[in-house]
Design a protein around this motif. Structure first.
Motif, PDB file in Angstrom:
ATOM      1  N   THR A  46       3.167  -1.823   5.232  1.00  0.00           N
ATOM      2  CA  THR A  46       1.854  -1.185   5.203  1.00  0.00           C
ATOM      3  C   THR A  46       1.237  -1.410   3.833  1.00  0.00           C
ATOM      4  O   THR A  46       1.943  -1.409   2.825  1.00  0.00           O
ATOM      5  N   ASN A  66      -7.956  -6.139   3.422  1.00  0.00           N
ATOM      6  CA  ASN A  66      -7.834  -5.727   4.827  1.00  0.00           C
ATOM      7  C   ASN A  66      -6.574  -4.892   4.960  1.00  0.00           C
ATOM      8  O   ASN A  66      -5.481  -5.356   4.634  1.00  0.00           O
ATOM      9  N   ARG A  67      -6.722  -3.690   5.445  1.00  0.00           N
ATOM     10  CA  ARG A  67      -5.588  -2.765   5.569  1.00  0.00           C
ATOM     11  C   ARG A  67      -4.819  -3.030   6.858  1.00  0.00           C
ATOM     12  O   ARG A  67      -5.396  -3.461   7.870  1.00  0.00           O
ATOM     13  N   TYR A  68      -3.520  -2.756   6.827  1.00  0.00           N
ATOM     14  CA  TYR A  68      -2.696  -2.941   8.027  1.00  0.00           C
ATOM     15  C   TYR A  68      -1.472  -2.034   7.985  1.00  0.00           C
ATOM     16  O   TYR A  68      -1.080  -1.532   6.929  1.00  0.00           O
ATOM     17  N   ARG A  69      -0.912  -1.828   9.149  1.00  0.00           N
ATOM     18  CA  ARG A  69       0.377  -1.159   9.337  1.00  0.00           C
ATOM     19  C   ARG A  69       1.146  -1.966  10.375  1.00  0.00           C
ATOM     20  O   ARG A  69       0.609  -2.257  11.443  1.00  0.00           O
TER      21      ARG A  69
END
Length: 138
Positions: A46, A66-69
């Motif tokens: 994350t 760009n955010r992610y998990r």
């Protein structure tokens, strides 16, 4: 040179030239770790973080990334790939993302230790409570 340096020896080393310190440190490393290189598989699962540390690219106010998990399956697939490539230490790293509870992380670590018992697990998750880290360790 030995590993049990006196206070005076440590002070002398720190006051000496950088080169002398590196030569002695390398000698001690060779005596203890030989010529092995230990690679670690870093799985950044994350990049979401509740903190706003100015030095960190993951800080919450950074709008340029760009955010992610990753899901549990995606994380475990990364671990599988890393182990298949020969890695013996898995580093699970992420920002301080409150989505990943102790229960969630304990499930992943438990599966990892069950499926790959000869692998070490290292966590890089930011600040958590002592109780949280004790639970993750157990």
């Amino acid at each position: 040179m030995h590993n049990n340096l006196t206070k005076e020896e440590i002070i002398n080393l720190l006051e000496s030239s950088d080169e002398e310190l590196f030569v002695i440190a390398n000698k001690i490393r060779k005596e203890n770790k030989k010529e092995y290189i230990h690679l670690r598989a870093l799985i950044e699962f994350t990049n979401i973080c509740k903190c706003n540390c100015l030095y960190c690219g993951l800080r919450c106010e950074n709008k340029k990334i760009n955010r992610y998990r990753l899901t549990q399956d995606e994380i475990l697939n990364c671990v599988k790939n890393a182990v298949n490539l020969g890695y013996k230490t898995i580093v699970l790293q992420g920002g301080e993302d409150i989505f990943f509870s102790d229960d969630f992380l304990c499930g992943i670590i438990g599966e990892l230790k069950e499926n790959y018992p000869d692998c070490a697990v290292t966590l890089s998750l930011g600040e958590r409570t002592r109780e949280s880290y004790e639970r993750l360790y157990a």
